[in-house]
Design a protein around this motif. Structure first.
Motif, short mmCIF file in Angstrom:
data_model
loop_
_atom_site.label_atom_id
_atom_site.label_comp_id
_atom_site.label_asym_id
_atom_site.label_seq_id
_atom_site.Cartn_x
_atom_site.Cartn_y
_atom_site.Cartn_z
N LEU A 77 0.88 -1.24 0.07
CA LEU A 77 -0.04 0.10 0.09
C LEU A 77 1.10 0.79 0.40
CD1 LEU A 77 -2.95 -1.42 3.02
CD2 LEU A 77 -3.28 -0.83 -0.16
N GLY A 78 2.08 1.42 0.31
CA GLY A 78 3.03 2.18 -0.12
C GLY A 78 2.81 3.18 1.33
N LEU A 79 3.47 2.16 2.38
CA LEU A 79 2.68 2.71 3.83
C LEU A 79 3.19 2.28 4.69
CD1 LEU A 79 -0.47 2.15 4.78
CD2 LEU A 79 0.01 4.51 3.84
N ALA A 80 5.41 2.32 4.12
CA ALA A 80 6.93 2.42 4.95
C ALA A 80 6.44 2.00 6.19
CB ALA A 80 7.14 3.41 4.83
N PRO A 81 5.94 0.67 6.85
CA PRO A 81 5.32 0.42 8.05
C PRO A 81 7.23 0.04 8.90
CG PRO A 81 5.87 -1.83 6.12
CD PRO A 81 5.42 -0.32 6.18
N ASN A 82 7.44 -0.07 10.41
CA ASN A 82 8.24 -0.19 11.12
C ASN A 82 7.96 -0.95 11.91
OD1 ASN A 82 11.48 0.69 9.45
ND2 ASN A 82 10.26 2.73 10.15
N LEU A 83 8.68 -1.60 12.62
CA LEU A 83 8.58 -1.96 13.39
C LEU A 83 9.00 -1.11 14.58
CD1 LEU A 83 9.56 -5.73 12.97
CD2 LEU A 83 7.48 -4.58 13.18
N ASP A 84 8.05 -0.94 15.83
CA ASP A 84 8.05 -0.37 16.95
C ASP A 84 8.82 -1.40 18.34
OD1 ASP A 84 6.11 -1.47 19.45
OD2 ASP A 84 5.18 0.11 18.78
N GLY A 85 9.23 -0.47 19.31
CA GLY A 85 9.98 -1.58 20.88
C GLY A 85 9.07 -1.93 21.42
N ASP A 86 7.88 -2.06 21.04
CA ASP A 86 7.55 -3.21 21.44
C ASP A 86 6.72 -4.39 20.38
OD1 ASP A 86 6.76 -2.02 23.96
OD2 ASP A 86 5.09 -1.00 22.90
N GLY A 87 7.15 -4.31 19.30
CA GLY A 87 7.16 -5.27 18.51
C GLY A 87 6.24 -5.68 17.68
N ASP A 88 5.38 -3.88 17.52
CA ASP A 88 3.92 -3.38 16.44
C ASP A 88 4.53 -3.29 15.35
OD1 ASP A 88 2.21 -4.36 18.91
OD2 ASP A 88 2.03 -2.14 19.85
N VAL A 89 4.10 -3.17 14.49
CA VAL A 89 4.04 -3.01 13.44
C VAL A 89 3.87 -1.25 13.46
CG1 VAL A 89 3.56 -2.65 10.82
CG2 VAL A 89 3.71 -4.47 12.24
N ALA A 90 4.22 -0.46 12.89
CA ALA A 90 4.19 1.49 13.40
C ALA A 90 4.17 1.66 11.51
CB ALA A 90 5.38 2.02 13.91
N PHE A 91 3.03 2.65 10.89
CA PHE A 91 3.30 3.43 9.61
C PHE A 91 2.52 4.70 9.71
CE2 PHE A 91 -0.55 0.61 9.48
CZ PHE A 91 -1.69 1.11 9.34
N THR A 92 2.17 5.48 8.80
CA THR A 92 1.99 6.77 8.72
C THR A 92 0.53 6.94 7.38
OG1 THR A 92 3.54 7.96 10.29
CG2 THR A 92 1.84 9.33 9.20
N VAL A 93 -0.80 7.23 8.02
CA VAL A 93 -1.47 7.07 6.42
C VAL A 93 -2.65 8.11 7.08
CG1 VAL A 93 -3.04 5.92 7.78
CG2 VAL A 93 -3.32 5.87 5.01
N ASN A 94 -1.72 9.09 6.20
CA ASN A 94 -2.88 10.69 6.33
C ASN A 94 -2.37 11.37 7.27
OD1 ASN A 94 -4.28 9.80 4.78
ND2 ASN A 94 -6.18 9.37 5.57
N ASP A 95 -1.32 11.24 7.33
CA ASP A 95 -0.32 11.84 8.25
C ASP A 95 -1.57 11.72 10.08
OD1 ASP A 95 0.96 13.73 6.73
OD2 ASP A 95 -0.56 15.20 6.70
N GLN A 96 -1.83 10.49 10.31
CA GLN A 96 -2.21 9.97 11.18
C GLN A 96 -1.15 8.40 11.99
OE1 GLN A 96 -3.61 11.35 13.34
NE2 GLN A 96 -4.06 13.09 11.44
N GLN A 97 -0.40 8.44 12.76
CA GLN A 97 -0.16 7.38 13.56
C GLN A 97 -0.39 6.15 13.99
OE1 GLN A 97 3.78 7.22 13.32
NE2 GLN A 97 3.04 4.99 13.50
N LEU A 98 -0.15 5.33 12.99
CA LEU A 98 -1.25 3.99 13.24
C LEU A 98 -0.53 2.70 13.46
CD1 LEU A 98 -4.74 4.53 10.68
CD2 LEU A 98 -4.23 4.63 12.97
N PHE A 99 -0.82 1.66 14.45
CA PHE A 99 0.03 0.73 14.32
C PHE A 99 -0.70 -0.51 14.11
CE2 PHE A 99 0.82 3.68 17.21
CZ PHE A 99 2.18 4.35 17.36
N VAL A 100 -0.39 -1.52 14.26
CA VAL A 100 -0.61 -2.99 14.03
C VAL A 100 -0.18 -4.31 14.86
CG1 VAL A 100 -1.27 -4.68 12.76
CG2 VAL A 100 -1.55 -3.04 11.84
#
Length: 156
Positions: free
Chosen positions: A30-53
């Motif tokens: 989807l072109g959202l450039a995800p990363n893993l955060d310190g908790d092991g969650d997937v972090a990404f930004t969409v519409n200037d909003q930080q979301l996690f999975v």
């Protein structure tokens, strides 16, 4: 010699966390450039909003897509109104849960991910529903009618 801290944050192999690996793949597609955060969650930004999975893996796989928003200080005085706005959205929308934790609005969308589920579609729907719920919550808390865009009760 290359500085090891300059290496990209590669996700773990897919066989270690299969659902999380598939979520990462969907977000990359989807072109959202995800990363893993310190908790092991997937972090990404969409519409200037930080979301996690957050993925719970095992016999039952659960994908929890969520975001957290700091509530403006001037809105914190009426805690009942904050919780009533959450309750109203929770009662009217399927798939999302809203809550207030301290001074933070937390909005989540959860799916049990079954074999053959369209993870791309589940992810896209979750992103849109979570962001829509946040928007509706802000309209409700500010007294804006979502139908007219004016103050609640205007034109009735």
């Amino acid at each position: 010699m290359t500085d090891p801290t300059s290496l990209p944050n590669f996700p773990p192999p897919a066989d270690e966390h299969p659902l999380r690996g598939r979520v990462l793949d969907v977000l990359v597609d989807l072109g959202l450039a995800p990363n893993l955060d310190g908790d092991g969650d997937v972090a990404f930004t969409v519409n200037d909003q930080q979301l996690f999975v957050r993925c719970t893996e095992g016999d039952v796989e659960i994908m929890r897509l969520f975001g957290q928003w700091q509530i403006q200080e001037e809105l914190l005085g009426d805690r009942l109104a904050l919780h009533e706005a959450c309750n109203e959205i929770n009662l009217h929308m399927n798939h999302v849960k809203l809550g207030v934790a301290g001074t933070t609005l937390v909005v989540t969308g959860e799916h049990v991910v079954t074999a053959g589920a369209d993870l791309g579609m589940l992810t896209q729907v979750s992103i849109q529903v979570v962001l829509s719920a946040v928007h509706l919550w802000h309209q409700r808390i500010l007294g804006i009618d979502p139908e007219t865009g004016g103050p609640v009760g205007e034109g009735q």
